[in-house]
Design an enzyme around this catalytic site. Structure first.
Site, PDB file in Angstrom:
ATOM      1  N   ASN A   1      36.502   2.187  31.786  1.00  0.00           N
ATOM      2  CA  ASN A   1      35.301   2.874  31.614  1.00  0.00           C
ATOM      3  C   ASN A   1      34.231   2.030  31.108  1.00  0.00           C
ATOM      4  O   ASN A   1      34.348   1.950  29.959  1.00  0.00           O
ATOM      5  CB  ASN A   1      35.760   4.294  30.902  1.00  0.00           C
ATOM      6  CG  ASN A   1      34.530   5.217  30.531  1.00  0.00           C
ATOM      7  OD1 ASN A   1      33.402   4.749  31.128  1.00  0.00           O
ATOM      8  ND2 ASN A   1      34.624   6.173  29.611  1.00  0.00           N
ATOM      9  N   TRP A   2      33.364   1.816  32.024  1.00  0.00           N
ATOM     10  CA  TRP A   2      32.539   0.986  31.497  1.00  0.00           C
ATOM     11  C   TRP A   2      31.330   1.616  30.645  1.00  0.00           C
ATOM     12  O   TRP A   2      30.431   0.917  30.151  1.00  0.00           O
ATOM     13  CB  TRP A   2      31.514   0.289  32.822  1.00  0.00           C
ATOM     14  CG  TRP A   2      32.389  -0.843  33.381  1.00  0.00           C
ATOM     15  CD1 TRP A   2      33.523  -1.406  33.057  1.00  0.00           C
ATOM     16  CD2 TRP A   2      32.016  -1.594  34.532  1.00  0.00           C
ATOM     17  NE1 TRP A   2      34.041  -2.512  33.924  1.00  0.00           N
ATOM     18  CE2 TRP A   2      32.999  -2.723  34.931  1.00  0.00           C
ATOM     19  CE3 TRP A   2      30.823  -1.683  35.491  1.00  0.00           C
ATOM     20  CZ2 TRP A   2      33.030  -3.477  35.900  1.00  0.00           C
ATOM     21  CZ3 TRP A   2      30.877  -2.534  36.558  1.00  0.00           C
ATOM     22  CH2 TRP A   2      31.833  -3.520  36.672  1.00  0.00           C
ATOM     23  N   LYS A   3      31.249   2.799  30.499  1.00  0.00           N
ATOM     24  CA  LYS A   3      30.364   3.618  30.046  1.00  0.00           C
ATOM     25  C   LYS A   3      28.986   3.039  30.320  1.00  0.00           C
ATOM     26  O   LYS A   3      28.684   2.637  31.533  1.00  0.00           O
ATOM     27  CB  LYS A   3      30.771   3.401  28.273  1.00  0.00           C
ATOM     28  CG  LYS A   3      32.001   3.764  27.897  1.00  0.00           C
ATOM     29  CD  LYS A   3      32.388   3.814  26.565  1.00  0.00           C
ATOM     30  CE  LYS A   3      33.821   4.340  26.426  1.00  0.00           C
ATOM     31  NZ  LYS A   3      34.173   4.390  25.129  1.00  0.00           N
ATOM     32  N   HIS A  46      34.380  13.427  28.804  1.00  0.00           N
ATOM     33  CA  HIS A  46      34.861  12.317  27.891  1.00  0.00           C
ATOM     34  C   HIS A  46      34.141  12.755  26.592  1.00  0.00           C
ATOM     35  O   HIS A  46      33.205  13.397  26.425  1.00  0.00           O
ATOM     36  CB  HIS A  46      34.064  11.076  28.518  1.00  0.00           C
ATOM     37  CG  HIS A  46      34.222   9.762  27.480  1.00  0.00           C
ATOM     38  ND1 HIS A  46      33.884   9.597  26.309  1.00  0.00           N
ATOM     39  CD2 HIS A  46      35.354   8.855  27.786  1.00  0.00           C
ATOM     40  CE1 HIS A  46      34.480   8.587  25.999  1.00  0.00           C
ATOM     41  NE2 HIS A  46      35.317   8.032  26.612  1.00  0.00           N
ATOM     42  N   GLU A 101      32.513  11.121  24.280  1.00  0.00           N
ATOM     43  CA  GLU A 101      31.137  10.810  24.019  1.00  0.00           C
ATOM     44  C   GLU A 101      30.196  11.937  24.804  1.00  0.00           C
ATOM     45  O   GLU A 101      29.206  12.433  24.131  1.00  0.00           O
ATOM     46  CB  GLU A 101      30.858   9.644  24.824  1.00  0.00           C
ATOM     47  CG  GLU A 101      31.191   8.486  23.901  1.00  0.00           C
ATOM     48  CD  GLU A 101      31.842   7.344  24.575  1.00  0.00           C
ATOM     49  OE1 GLU A 101      31.403   7.004  25.794  1.00  0.00           O
ATOM     50  OE2 GLU A 101      32.522   6.468  24.006  1.00  0.00           O
ATOM     51  N   GLU A 127      42.551  10.673  24.588  1.00  0.00           N
ATOM     52  CA  GLU A 127      41.751   9.716  23.973  1.00  0.00           C
ATOM     53  C   GLU A 127      41.430  10.263  22.408  1.00  0.00           C
ATOM     54  O   GLU A 127      40.352  11.132  22.299  1.00  0.00           O
ATOM     55  CB  GLU A 127      40.409   9.368  24.814  1.00  0.00           C
ATOM     56  CG  GLU A 127      40.608   8.981  26.098  1.00  0.00           C
ATOM     57  CD  GLU A 127      39.305   8.005  26.663  1.00  0.00           C
ATOM     58  OE1 GLU A 127      39.563   6.886  26.935  1.00  0.00           O
ATOM     59  OE2 GLU A 127      38.412   8.692  26.504  1.00  0.00           O
ATOM     60  N   GLY A 149      36.449   2.770  20.586  1.00  0.00           N
ATOM     61  CA  GLY A 149      35.583   1.868  20.216  1.00  0.00           C
ATOM     62  C   GLY A 149      35.781   1.348  18.739  1.00  0.00           C
ATOM     63  O   GLY A 149      34.823   0.845  18.104  1.00  0.00           O
ATOM     64  N   SER A 172      40.728   1.757  21.996  1.00  0.00           N
ATOM     65  CA  SER A 172      40.943   0.651  21.983  1.00  0.00           C
ATOM     66  C   SER A 172      42.166   0.117  22.300  1.00  0.00           C
ATOM     67  O   SER A 172      42.960  -0.838  21.619  1.00  0.00           O
ATOM     68  CB  SER A 172      41.266   0.569  20.213  1.00  0.00           C
ATOM     69  OG  SER A 172      39.796   0.749  19.519  1.00  0.00           O
ATOM     70  N   GLY A 200      37.942   1.181  27.633  1.00  0.00           N
ATOM     71  CA  GLY A 200      36.590   1.088  27.645  1.00  0.00           C
ATOM     72  C   GLY A 200      36.137  -0.578  27.442  1.00  0.00           C
ATOM     73  O   GLY A 200      36.091  -1.309  28.209  1.00  0.00           O
ATOM     74  N   GLY A 201      35.777  -1.061  26.163  1.00  0.00           N
ATOM     75  CA  GLY A 201      35.497  -2.393  25.903  1.00  0.00           C
ATOM     76  C   GLY A 201      36.266  -3.508  26.667  1.00  0.00           C
ATOM     77  O   GLY A 201      35.797  -4.534  27.202  1.00  0.00           O
TER      78      GLY A 201
END
Ligand code: 13P
Length: 252
Positions: free
Chosen positions: A9-11, A93, A95, A165, A171, A211, A232-233
């Protein structure tokens, strides 16, 4: 048996050029690694580029409006995603729940709309740190799943992916331990059995996210009820994403 899905998930990251560069670098690293399903969720503006460059990787959008068209300024519809060749859509999500106040009810509308347009939803849910410390993790997760999947049929569940999640792990570099994650995943599997019966529950892919990185992916993905990851990251770099795919294959 259910599939392991390793999804990035590149956000809100990367331009079109960076998207193209990513897939050009990734392609040789994941050639023939089709024992796991590989998915990357990119920003709307990169979808066309990503679909063109993705090779054996499936492309996801990161959000979607449930309506087909109309006066909804700034929104993107399922028809628009289908038109681009998108297969998956990340919905609910944390966010979006937190910053844009998306409710379980609205997310459920999106899940139903995605399925009726032949898009596979990756439905995200998870508790905040406060909720975990207040010992209401299971209550929160159950509510998000029951409401998010309201009116979804057993047959439709074949096209639904779930992603647990924990918000406190996103993150933050703070991963749930494999034991903490497996505990919740086992709870989810039981809940799905209660909602849809054993056969459906055994076949639904339930990813872990928060993470996850090459160093901890194998241990997490090896847990009985964890079927891959939503990352993500660590999914922004092609060699790191390829290592996560490798972990998914080893966990099979
Ligand atoms: P990180 O892997 O950066 O913690 O993000 C997880 C996530 O939110 C994926 O959807």
């Amino acid at each position: 048996m259910r599939r392991i899905i390793v999804a990035g998930n590149w956000k809100m990251n990367k331009t079109r050029k960076e998207t193209e560069d990513f897939f050009k670098a990734l392609k040789p690293l994941v050639e023939g690694k089709d024992k796991v399903e590989m998915v990357i969720g990119v920003p709307f503006t990169n979808l066309e580029t990503a679909v063109r460059e993705a090779g054996n990787v499936k492309i996801a959008a990161q959000n979607m409006n449930p309506k087909e068209s109309g006066a909804y300024t700034g929104e993107i519809s399922p028809l628009m995603l289908k038109d681009l060749g998108v297969e998956y859509v990340i919905l609910g999500h944390s966010e979006r729940r937190e910053y844009y106040k998306e409710s379980n009810e609205f997310i459920n509308e999106k899940v139903k709309s995605a399925l009726s347009h032949d898009l596979k939803p990756i439905l995200c849910f998870g508790e905040t740190l406060e909720q975990r410390e207040g010992n209401i993790t299971e209550k929160v997760v159950e509510e998000q799943i029951r409401e998010g999947l309201k009116d979804i049929t057993k047959e439709q569940m074949a096209n639904v992916v779930l992603a647990y999640e924990p918000v406190w792990a996103i993150g933050t570099g703070k991963t749930a331990t494999s034991l903490q994650a497996q505990e919740v995943h086992a709870f989810i599997r039981n809940l799905l059995t209660d909602m849809f019966g054993k056969e459906v529950a055994e076949n639904v892919t339930v990813q872990y996210g928060g993470s996850m990185k090459p160093e901890n992916a194998l241990e997490l993905m090896s847990q009985t009820d964890i079927d891959g990851g939503l990352i993500g990251g660590a999914a922004l770099d092609p060699s790191s994403f390829a290592k996560l795919v490798e972990a998914g294959i080893q966990a099979l």
